[in-house]
Design a protein around this motif. Structure first.
Motif, PDB file in Angstrom:
ATOM      1  N   LEU A  23       8.020 -10.520   2.741  1.00 52.76           N
ATOM      2  CA  LEU A  23       9.283 -10.273   2.471  1.00 52.76           C
ATOM      3  C   LEU A  23      10.173 -10.492   3.887  1.00 52.76           C
ATOM      4  CD1 LEU A  23      11.709 -10.221   0.398  1.00 52.76           C
ATOM      5  CD2 LEU A  23      10.947  -7.612   0.053  1.00 52.76           C
ATOM      6  N   LEU A  24       9.673  -9.293   4.385  1.00 51.77           N
ATOM      7  CA  LEU A  24      11.178  -9.024   5.509  1.00 51.77           C
ATOM      8  C   LEU A  24      10.544 -10.473   6.548  1.00 51.77           C
ATOM      9  CD1 LEU A  24       9.177  -5.201   6.823  1.00 51.77           C
ATOM     10  CD2 LEU A  24      11.371  -6.079   5.680  1.00 51.77           C
ATOM     11  N   ILE A  25       9.112 -10.916   6.741  1.00 52.09           N
ATOM     12  CA  ILE A  25       9.445 -12.462   7.449  1.00 52.09           C
ATOM     13  C   ILE A  25       9.847 -13.300   7.537  1.00 52.09           C
ATOM     14  CG2 ILE A  25       7.754 -13.500   8.701  1.00 52.09           C
ATOM     15  CD1 ILE A  25       5.470 -11.854   8.650  1.00 52.09           C
ATOM     16  N   TYR A  26      10.686 -13.670   5.233  1.00 48.22           N
ATOM     17  CA  TYR A  26      10.120 -14.626   5.177  1.00 48.22           C
ATOM     18  C   TYR A  26      12.132 -14.725   4.591  1.00 48.22           C
ATOM     19  CZ  TYR A  26       5.923 -17.092   5.839  1.00 48.22           C
ATOM     20  OH  TYR A  26       4.613 -17.368   6.764  1.00 48.22           O
ATOM     21  N   CYS A  27      12.051 -13.682   4.478  1.00 52.84           N
ATOM     22  CA  CYS A  27      13.834 -12.973   3.814  1.00 52.84           C
ATOM     23  C   CYS A  27      14.774 -12.195   4.936  1.00 52.84           C
ATOM     24  CB  CYS A  27      13.353 -12.699   2.465  1.00 52.84           C
ATOM     25  SG  CYS A  27      12.829 -13.414   1.501  1.00 52.84           S
ATOM     26  N   TYR A  28      14.436 -11.399   5.414  1.00 54.03           N
ATOM     27  CA  TYR A  28      15.426 -10.714   6.429  1.00 54.03           C
ATOM     28  C   TYR A  28      15.231 -10.711   7.389  1.00 54.03           C
ATOM     29  CZ  TYR A  28      15.679  -7.625   2.402  1.00 54.03           C
ATOM     30  OH  TYR A  28      16.428  -7.188   1.181  1.00 54.03           O
ATOM     31  N   TYR A  29      13.697 -11.516   8.655  1.00 57.20           N
ATOM     32  CA  TYR A  29      14.187 -12.575   9.505  1.00 57.20           C
ATOM     33  C   TYR A  29      15.144 -12.811   9.860  1.00 57.20           C
ATOM     34  CZ  TYR A  29      12.574 -14.109  13.904  1.00 57.20           C
ATOM     35  OH  TYR A  29      12.492 -14.317  15.300  1.00 57.20           O
ATOM     36  N   PRO A  30      15.383 -14.415   8.855  1.00 60.91           N
ATOM     37  CA  PRO A  30      16.191 -15.430   9.084  1.00 60.91           C
ATOM     38  C   PRO A  30      17.362 -15.255   8.935  1.00 60.91           C
ATOM     39  CG  PRO A  30      13.648 -16.146   7.495  1.00 60.91           C
ATOM     40  CD  PRO A  30      13.763 -14.641   7.599  1.00 60.91           C
ATOM     41  N   MET A  31      17.369 -13.810   9.002  1.00 56.59           N
ATOM     42  CA  MET A  31      19.018 -13.620   8.657  1.00 56.59           C
ATOM     43  C   MET A  31      20.132 -13.423   9.910  1.00 56.59           C
ATOM     44  SD  MET A  31      19.760 -11.114   5.061  1.00 56.59           S
ATOM     45  CE  MET A  31      19.000 -10.965   4.528  1.00 56.59           C
ATOM     46  N   VAL A  32      18.967 -12.998  10.731  1.00 54.56           N
ATOM     47  CA  VAL A  32      19.347 -13.186  12.574  1.00 54.56           C
ATOM     48  C   VAL A  32      19.907 -14.444  12.910  1.00 54.56           C
ATOM     49  CG1 VAL A  32      18.704 -13.001  14.419  1.00 54.56           C
ATOM     50  CG2 VAL A  32      17.791 -11.556  13.127  1.00 54.56           C
ATOM     51  N   GLY A  33      19.767 -15.595  12.177  1.00 52.11           N
ATOM     52  CA  GLY A  33      20.647 -16.627  12.265  1.00 52.11           C
ATOM     53  C   GLY A  33      21.767 -17.278  12.222  1.00 52.11           C
ATOM     54  N   PHE A  34      22.002 -15.957  11.067  1.00 54.50           N
ATOM     55  CA  PHE A  34      23.570 -16.144  10.731  1.00 54.50           C
ATOM     56  C   PHE A  34      24.697 -16.143  11.442  1.00 54.50           C
ATOM     57  CE2 PHE A  34      22.603 -14.204   6.284  1.00 54.50           C
ATOM     58  CZ  PHE A  34      22.885 -15.695   5.141  1.00 54.50           C
ATOM     59  N   VAL A  35      24.598 -15.497  12.592  1.00 50.98           N
ATOM     60  CA  VAL A  35      24.879 -15.665  13.912  1.00 50.98           C
ATOM     61  C   VAL A  35      25.296 -16.851  14.684  1.00 50.98           C
ATOM     62  CG1 VAL A  35      23.317 -15.622  15.626  1.00 50.98           C
ATOM     63  CG2 VAL A  35      25.272 -14.240  16.555  1.00 50.98           C
ATOM     64  N   ILE A  36      24.522 -17.853  14.018  1.00 51.30           N
ATOM     65  CA  ILE A  36      25.351 -19.424  14.483  1.00 51.30           C
ATOM     66  C   ILE A  36      26.768 -19.661  13.372  1.00 51.30           C
ATOM     67  CG2 ILE A  36      24.084 -21.590  13.940  1.00 51.30           C
ATOM     68  CD1 ILE A  36      21.462 -20.712  14.158  1.00 51.30           C
ATOM     69  N   ALA A  37      26.984 -18.726  12.695  1.00 48.14           N
ATOM     70  CA  ALA A  37      28.396 -19.913  11.561  1.00 48.14           C
ATOM     71  C   ALA A  37      29.401 -18.817  13.003  1.00 48.14           C
ATOM     72  CB  ALA A  37      28.555 -18.705  10.445  1.00 48.14           C
ATOM     73  N   PHE A  38      29.341 -17.895  13.998  1.00 49.16           N
ATOM     74  CA  PHE A  38      29.980 -17.633  14.829  1.00 49.16           C
ATOM     75  C   PHE A  38      29.765 -17.897  16.430  1.00 49.16           C
ATOM     76  CE2 PHE A  38      28.931 -13.898  11.751  1.00 49.16           C
ATOM     77  CZ  PHE A  38      30.329 -14.450  11.150  1.00 49.16           C
ATOM     78  N   GLN A  39      29.475 -18.812  16.767  1.00 49.74           N
ATOM     79  CA  GLN A  39      29.022 -19.993  17.411  1.00 49.74           C
ATOM     80  C   GLN A  39      28.840 -21.426  17.817  1.00 49.74           C
ATOM     81  OE1 GLN A  39      24.914 -19.061  18.301  1.00 49.74           O
ATOM     82  NE2 GLN A  39      25.310 -17.112  19.639  1.00 49.74           N
ATOM     83  N   LYS A  40      29.533 -22.142  18.746  1.00 55.09           N
ATOM     84  CA  LYS A  40      29.018 -23.419  19.207  1.00 55.09           C
ATOM     85  C   LYS A  40      27.386 -23.007  19.471  1.00 55.09           C
ATOM     86  CE  LYS A  40      31.237 -26.966  21.563  1.00 55.09           C
ATOM     87  NZ  LYS A  40      31.881 -27.944  22.104  1.00 55.09           N
ATOM     88  N   PHE A  41      26.463 -22.964  18.789  1.00 56.97           N
ATOM     89  CA  PHE A  41      25.930 -23.856  18.868  1.00 56.97           C
ATOM     90  C   PHE A  41      24.418 -24.544  19.086  1.00 56.97           C
ATOM     91  CE2 PHE A  41      21.338 -23.977  17.008  1.00 56.97           C
ATOM     92  CZ  PHE A  41      20.497 -23.131  18.182  1.00 56.97           C
TER      93      PHE A  41
END
Length: 299
Positions: A23-41
């Motif tokens: 659960l932590l690896i596949y559901c919560y860890y990917p949430m770090v990627g939400f920061v892309i929404a605030f970047q010119k990635f």
């Protein structure tokens, strides 16, 4: 006493560890990627090396010419799926409850339940063949009675209806089982009393079966609120084409095209974050209503 209880329950807690890690690896860890929404990635710069632009991606999304059309399509298709996905199983469950022949009843249950196990990759191919304007069986029947062929999967008028009814056909058998289980919980003495009073099958269904199903119906309806923005990516992706973007394009397919095909990762993530936030709010409201209306609790 507490030590004994802890030792006794330790194996149960250890059994939870693999599931919690997944659960932590596949559901919560990917949430770090939400920061892309605030970047010119830019992928080569990574998550923490790309330029920070704040709500720039969100402003860009709001200025997109077709975003409101896509949002409207998503809400309409998902809402109709929810409504018919409740009404059809309720009706079928009531009708199956009236069947007295056990073998026929079980056979019908099995037949309507089978499509649930088929993926939209398979069903999409089947629907493409069935609804083909030249060789599809539906259009052949229309031609046989003197009507013109209809391009169901290429017409903005017909495509939403195809999505809605094919999804209901695929899933109503699974939902019917839930409502049949609710019917089995109704006290049989109520039907016996109704028969004594001269009530026919229609009256029994209207005054006993349906009222007895109300708690489950309310529960299923409230829990469905969280799916208002989930119109079914796998189904739409396997059936749609550019000619039906006007009526069939939804948020998930828009995210796919913007993020994976156009490589606008920040914009796609911004749309996905908005969708996730709205779904979270709706799910919270649905669980609150389920608790207040039918005393449903997950903890």
């Amino acid at each position: 006493m507490n030590m004994k209880k802890t030792k006794r329950e330790l194996p149960l807690h250890l059994m939870l560890v693999p599931g919690v890690l997944i659960l932590l690896i596949y559901c919560y860890y990917p949430m770090v990627g939400f920061v892309i929404a605030f970047q010119k990635f830019i992928p080569i710069n990574g998550l923490f090396g790309s330029d920070w632009i704040g709500f720039g991606n969100f402003r860009y999304v709001l200025q997109m010419p077709d975003i409101w059309q896509v949002l409207g399509n998503t809400v309409f298709i998902a809402s109709m799926k929810i409504l018919l996905g409740l009404a059809v199983p309720i009706l079928v469950a009531v009708l199956l409850n009236e069947l007295k022949h056990v073998l026929i009843k079980r056979g019908v249950q099995t037949l309507i339940y089978l499509p649930h196990f088929l993926s939209w990759v398979i069903l999409g191919g089947v629907l493409v063949d069935i609804l083909s304007p030249s060789e599809g069986i539906i259009n052949q029947l229309l031609n046989a009675v003197g009507m013109d062929s209809i391009f169901f999967l290429g017409s903005n008028k017909w495509f939403p209806a195809v999505l809605i009814f094919s999804d209901v056909w695929k899933e109503f058998g699974f939902s019917t089982i839930v409502f049949l289980a609710a019917i089995t919980g109704i006290n049989p003495s109520l039907y016996e009393a109704a028969i004594v009073d001269g009530a026919n099958h229609t009256r029994q269904a209207w005054h006993i079966t349906l009222p007895g199903m109300v708690p489950v119906i309310v529960l299923m309806a409230t829990l469905s609120l969280g799916n208002v923005l989930n119109a079914g990516f796998d189904q739409v992706f396997n059936l749609y084409s550019p000619s039906v973007y006007q009526s069939g394009d939804i948020l998930d397919t828009l995210i796919y095209r913007i993020g994976l095909l156009d490589a606008q990762f920040g914009v796609a993530t911004a749309i996905g974050l908005f969708k996730s936030f709205v779904s979270f709010v709706l799910i919270t409201i649905s669980y609150f209503l389920a608790y207040r209306l039918v005393n449903y609790r997950i903890f």
